[in-house]
Design an enzyme around this catalytic site. Structure first.
Site, short mmCIF file in Angstrom:
data_model
loop_
_atom_site.label_atom_id
_atom_site.label_comp_id
_atom_site.label_asym_id
_atom_site.label_seq_id
_atom_site.Cartn_x
_atom_site.Cartn_y
_atom_site.Cartn_z
N GLY A 137 -23.71 -29.55 97.08
CA GLY A 137 -25.02 -29.05 97.52
C GLY A 137 -25.90 -28.63 96.36
O GLY A 137 -27.03 -28.20 96.57
N GLU A 154 -25.91 -22.21 103.74
CA GLU A 154 -26.93 -23.12 104.27
C GLU A 154 -26.93 -24.45 103.51
O GLU A 154 -27.38 -25.46 104.03
CB GLU A 154 -28.31 -22.47 104.15
CG GLU A 154 -28.46 -21.26 105.05
CD GLU A 154 -29.72 -20.48 104.74
OE1 GLU A 154 -30.57 -20.37 105.62
OE2 GLU A 154 -29.85 -20.01 103.60
N PHE A 155 -26.47 -24.43 102.24
CA PHE A 155 -26.60 -25.65 101.41
C PHE A 155 -25.31 -26.10 100.73
O PHE A 155 -25.20 -27.24 100.33
CB PHE A 155 -27.69 -25.44 100.34
CG PHE A 155 -29.00 -25.02 100.92
CD1 PHE A 155 -29.76 -25.93 101.63
CD2 PHE A 155 -29.45 -23.71 100.83
CE1 PHE A 155 -30.97 -25.55 102.21
CE2 PHE A 155 -30.64 -23.32 101.40
CZ PHE A 155 -31.41 -24.24 102.10
N THR A 199 -15.16 -25.12 93.15
CA THR A 199 -15.55 -23.88 92.45
C THR A 199 -14.61 -22.71 92.79
O THR A 199 -14.75 -21.64 92.22
CB THR A 199 -16.98 -23.45 92.83
OG1 THR A 199 -17.05 -23.29 94.25
CG2 THR A 199 -18.00 -24.47 92.37
N LEU A 228 -11.51 -33.30 87.39
CA LEU A 228 -10.26 -34.05 87.57
C LEU A 228 -10.38 -35.18 88.58
O LEU A 228 -9.51 -36.05 88.65
CB LEU A 228 -9.13 -33.12 88.00
CG LEU A 228 -8.81 -31.94 87.06
CD1 LEU A 228 -7.64 -31.13 87.60
CD2 LEU A 228 -8.47 -32.45 85.66
N ARG A 286 -35.83 -14.87 93.96
CA ARG A 286 -35.72 -15.10 92.52
C ARG A 286 -36.75 -16.13 92.03
O ARG A 286 -37.45 -15.93 91.04
CB ARG A 286 -34.30 -15.56 92.19
CG ARG A 286 -33.89 -15.36 90.76
CD ARG A 286 -34.14 -16.55 89.86
NE ARG A 286 -33.56 -17.76 90.38
CZ ARG A 286 -32.30 -18.11 90.22
NH1 ARG A 286 -31.49 -17.35 89.52
NH2 ARG A 286 -31.85 -19.25 90.72
N TYR A 317 -20.70 -7.56 92.47
CA TYR A 317 -21.86 -8.35 92.05
C TYR A 317 -22.81 -7.44 91.29
O TYR A 317 -23.11 -6.33 91.76
CB TYR A 317 -22.65 -8.80 93.28
CG TYR A 317 -22.40 -10.20 93.75
CD1 TYR A 317 -23.26 -11.23 93.38
CD2 TYR A 317 -21.36 -10.49 94.61
CE1 TYR A 317 -23.06 -12.52 93.85
CE2 TYR A 317 -21.16 -11.78 95.09
CZ TYR A 317 -22.01 -12.79 94.70
OH TYR A 317 -21.81 -14.06 95.17
C1 LIG Z 1 -27.99 -17.90 96.70
C2 LIG Z 1 -26.57 -18.23 96.34
C3 LIG Z 1 -25.54 -17.59 96.99
C4 LIG Z 1 -24.21 -17.88 96.66
N1 LIG Z 1 -23.20 -17.23 97.33
C5 LIG Z 1 -21.92 -17.55 97.07
C6 LIG Z 1 -20.85 -16.91 97.77
O1 LIG Z 1 -21.07 -16.05 98.64
N2 LIG Z 1 -19.56 -17.28 97.47
C7 LIG Z 1 -19.29 -18.24 96.54
O2 LIG Z 1 -18.13 -18.55 96.34
N3 LIG Z 1 -20.29 -18.84 95.84
C8 LIG Z 1 -21.58 -18.54 96.08
N4 LIG Z 1 -22.59 -19.17 95.39
C9 LIG Z 1 -22.27 -20.20 94.40
C10 LIG Z 1 -22.17 -21.63 95.00
O3 LIG Z 1 -22.81 -21.70 96.24
C11 LIG Z 1 -20.73 -22.03 95.13
O4 LIG Z 1 -20.19 -22.17 93.84
C12 LIG Z 1 -20.47 -23.30 95.94
O5 LIG Z 1 -19.09 -23.40 96.19
C13 LIG Z 1 -20.95 -24.58 95.28
O6 LIG Z 1 -20.88 -25.62 96.23
P1 LIG Z 1 -21.84 -26.89 96.16
O7 LIG Z 1 -21.48 -27.78 97.28
O8 LIG Z 1 -23.26 -26.47 96.09
O9 LIG Z 1 -21.37 -27.53 94.79
P2 LIG Z 1 -22.25 -28.11 93.58
O10 LIG Z 1 -23.12 -27.07 93.03
O11 LIG Z 1 -22.88 -29.39 93.97
O12 LIG Z 1 -21.08 -28.43 92.54
C14 LIG Z 1 -20.34 -27.41 91.96
C15 LIG Z 1 -19.18 -28.02 91.15
O13 LIG Z 1 -18.27 -28.64 92.05
C16 LIG Z 1 -18.16 -30.02 91.77
N5 LIG Z 1 -18.05 -30.72 93.05
C17 LIG Z 1 -18.92 -30.68 94.09
N6 LIG Z 1 -18.46 -31.43 95.09
C18 LIG Z 1 -17.28 -31.97 94.68
C19 LIG Z 1 -16.33 -32.85 95.27
N7 LIG Z 1 -16.49 -33.35 96.48
N8 LIG Z 1 -15.24 -33.17 94.54
C20 LIG Z 1 -15.05 -32.67 93.30
N9 LIG Z 1 -15.91 -31.85 92.69
C21 LIG Z 1 -17.02 -31.50 93.38
C22 LIG Z 1 -19.40 -30.38 90.98
O14 LIG Z 1 -19.18 -31.49 90.12
C23 LIG Z 1 -19.63 -29.10 90.20
O15 LIG Z 1 -18.81 -29.07 89.08
C24 LIG Z 1 -23.93 -18.86 95.67
C25 LIG Z 1 -24.98 -19.51 95.01
C26 LIG Z 1 -26.29 -19.20 95.34
C27 LIG Z 1 -27.41 -19.90 94.62
#
Ligand SMILES: Cc1cc2nc3c(=O)[nH]c(=O)nc-3n(C[C@H](O)[C@H](O)[C@H](O)COP(=O)(O)OP(=O)(O)OC[C@H]3O[C@@H](n4cnc5c(N)ncnc54)[C@H](O)[C@@H]3O)c2cc1C
Length: 613
Positions: A186, A255-256, A265, A320, A463, A526
């Site tokens: 996302g 949401e995203f 992560t 990986l 932000r 946080y």
């Molecule tokens: C407003 C806000 C609130 C947040 N709240 C939280 C929270 O409450 N808890 C929390 O843990 N985090 C939170 N985060 C951080 C973030 O949302 C998390 O790290 C989330 O897990 C990232 O998911 P994503 O799908 O957006 O991954 P991306 O940002 O697209 O990718 C993150 C990493 O994962 C890898 N990746 C993505 N998809 C795959 C896949 N299918 N296979 C292998 N690797 C992959 C990407 O290459 C990258 O290295 C927040 C961020 C924001 C901006």
């Protein structure tokens, strides 16, 4: 009392069983794409929602998606200006320069022609703004860069696989033609995990997983679901709810963010007390690596079958391989969901309450303690009230401050979400309020509790809004054992103030904290840092310096490098401080063994990189 009763009708439950196929599985239709849910490319969030300053100099939120939308927030700017010593004003704007100059894509004709053999034209995109969006997450530095600076390196093309075979073909083609792959979920990470290594010479391909977004099956009897990795949190919630279930994983980015991103992560959701963190929820993972597919023939509730491949993939940051799907636990939609809130005289009282709660009771699905500054911030986000509502608010304030002797400059709030059966929730509530009373806590109502959680989603938009008014802001998290919490909070706040002063930055820094997760051994904290940057040269880099110092302080106080955001590239410089040389070497060797040609070249966690050793 704010309560939702979700108990399914027996007839509805029977209907669910009727929806199962011969294998006892429900197979939901793919999620629908709603045009209303379009995302903005240059800022956080949905295109229909944004903050702005109106002609009355009051802040308001557009759209009708969030509870804050459509009402004036007259106190917000005056409060921010007072706390930050700033002059946030609608006439003084650092207009966003988005989109920045976008580097030309690098081409690899042999790879491109192989792509066309298994992907349709509409699954291959080199639109500059789409490439730009796939080269960043949502950290302060990245968002500043796309508006006021110039990204050095971006993905050269974005591809959209829609089945696991596409991912396997992509990896094969990347190996044959010397291409670098970066999986994209996302795009919500805050660790520079999607930032392309500046010195990557190969063509970089962003593998956007959004077309692999289906819930493949739900097994209502064994309470499991198999979900594709590109499924977005809010759609998982909606689709599982239609069958009477929840996964219970609700990060604030729900949401995203996507299932694959949560795994890569090592994410944590706000209701982890009841449902667990991502590693507690995932029963199995299928992933495509440079060595082939990691998959298993069956899944069981718990297994001891040697080294667990899931452990390698949690927090792997796309280094990986590509997660294509996972089998997760699911839970019946809770019979009851209730919000509550409690106020305490001081942060220390609230902290003591949390400690006792983990010792003498079962914490509710979510419990969060905000410090005084964040408490004040949430008050400043209240719309103007008039008539009986204004009178009620005034009387409540008088009662709390005059009768009960709470000091508005010291008091803090705890917001709570209870989920479960009615009996369970009632037992949890009465035990919790008994413990809260012991620490001088005063019930502050379900409406305030609910508001606290709803604000979380709207606040994420602030932000990017304030960045244009010369305010930079970011949050960062850690986890630490109970005995060090108060010292760590005090020291990090002090260090940020010192760093701000040492650089002669304008105004006062905003530095505040909240405890968001509790465990038997400690908590997740946080921090929120913001500063007024008008007149500051390279303000984003200065911000990053202060944040780096704060992180240094976190480590000195015994905190972890991250509780759930992960390492990415943002925090990798600290790895030698928290891991022995042998451990770092292990990580490097594992990467080299399973991805010898560094196909997955995002270079996160300090491993890989353009020229693997
Ligand atoms: C407003 C806000 C609130 C947040 N709240 C939280 C929270 O409450 N808890 C929390 O843990 N985090 C939170 N985060 C951080 C973030 O949302 C998390 O790290 C989330 O897990 C990232 O998911 P994503 O799908 O957006 O991954 P991306 O940002 O697209 O990718 C993150 C990493 O994962 C890898 N990746 C993505 N998809 C795959 C896949 N299918 N296979 C292998 N690797 C992959 C990407 O290459 C990258 O290295 C927040 C961020 C924001 C901006």
């Amino acid at each position: 009392m704010s309560e939702s009763d979700h108990s399914p009708e027996p007839a509805a439950a029977r209907a669910e069983l009727d929806r199962c196929d011969d294998a006892g599985l429900i197979r939901p239709a793919p999620p629908s794409t709603r045009t209303a849910d379009r995302e903005r490319l240059d800022v956080w969030g949905f295109a229909d929602s944004a903050f702005r300053i109106n002609a009355n100099d009051a802040v308001e939120m557009t759209g009708d998606r969030y509870s804050l939308a459509g009402v004036e927030l007259p106190d917000l700017l005056p409060w921010m200006n007072r706390v930050l010593g700033a002059q946030l004003d609608r006439r003084v704007v650092n207009r966003s320069q988005y989109p920045p100059a976008i580097p030309e894509p690098r081409r690899n004709p042999a790879f491109a022609s192989e792509l066309q053999k298994f992907l349709c034209d509409d699954a291959i995109c080199d639109d500059p703004r789409i490439r730009l969006r796939h080269g960043h997450g949502h950290s302060q530095e990245e968002m500043y860069c796309i508006k006021y600076a110039r990204p050095v390196r971006l993905p050269d093309v974005v591809v959209y696989p829609s089945q696991p075979e596409h991912v396997e073909s992509l990896v094969g083609a990347a190996l044959r033609h010397g291409v670098c792959l970066i999986p994209y979920g996302g795009g919500t990470n805050v660790t520079h995990a999607l930032m392309c290594p500046a010195d990557e010479e190969r063509m970089i391909v962003s593998v956007d997983m959004s077309r692999m977004n289906r819930i493949l099956w739900i097994d209502p009897y064994n309470r499991m679901a198999c979900i594709e990795a590109g499924a977005v949190g809010r759609e998982i919630v909606e689709q599982l709810a239609e069958s009477g279930f929840t996964m219970g994983h609700e990060p604030d980015s729900i949401e995203f963010s996507t299932l694959g991103g949560w795994i890569a992560t090592h994410a944590s959701g706000m209701k982890k007390n009841r449902y667990g963190n991502i590693e507690d929820l995932v029963l199995d993972i299928t992933a495509v690596t440079a060595e082939g597919e990691l998959s298993r023939s069956s899944v069981a509730p718990r297994e001891s079958v040697g080294i667990d491949h899931r452990r390698w993939l949690y927090g792997s940051g796309g280094n990986l391989g590509i997660v294509t799907s996972a089998i997760v636990k699911i839970f019946p939609t809770p019979e009851v969901q209730r919000y509550e809130s409690v106020i305490f005289r001081t942060f220390e009282d609230g902290f003591a309450f949390l400690y006792d709660l983990t010792r003498h009771s079962v914490p509710p699905a979510s419990v969060r303690l905000v410090d005084n500054l964040q408490f004040q911030f949430s008050m400043a986000l209240k719309p103007a009230s008039m008539g009986p509502r204004a009178l009620k608010r005034k009387l409540e304030k008088l009662y709390i401050t005059r009768v009960r002797g709470f000091d508005p400059a010291e008091m803090v709030a705890c917001t709570l979400v209870f989920e479960g059966s009615r009996e369970e929730v009632e037992a949890q509530q009465s035990a919790l309020f008994r413990i809260a009373r012991k620490h001088g806590g005063l019930k502050a109502g379900s409406e305030n509790g609910k508001r606290g959680y709803e604000l979380t989603f709207a606040i994420a938009y602030i932000r990017d809004f304030v960045m244009e008014y010369y305010l930079l802001a970011e949050s960062f998290e850690t986890s630490v054992v109970w005995s060090e919490v108060l010292v760590l909070c005090a020291n990090v706040k002090r260090r940020v103030r010192e760093e701000h002063a040492a650089r002669g930055l304008p105004g006062e820094p905003f530095i505040s904290c909240r405890i968001t997760q509790v465990y038997s051994a400690g908590v997740c904290i946080y921090f929120y840092f913001a500063y007024y940057y008008r007149g500051v040269e390279n303000p984003s880099a200065v911000f990053a310096e202060v944040e780096r110092a704060a992180r240094d302080e976190v480590l000195r106080c015994g905190g972890s490098l991250s509780h759930h955001h992960g390492i990415g590239k943002l925090r990798q410089e600290f790895l030698p401080e928290v891991m022995s040389d042998a451990m770092l070497e292990w990580n490097r060797r594992i990467k080299k063994a399973v991805d010898p040609h560094n196909v997955f070249g995002s270079s996160n966690q300090g491993v890989g990189g353009p020229t693997p050793d």
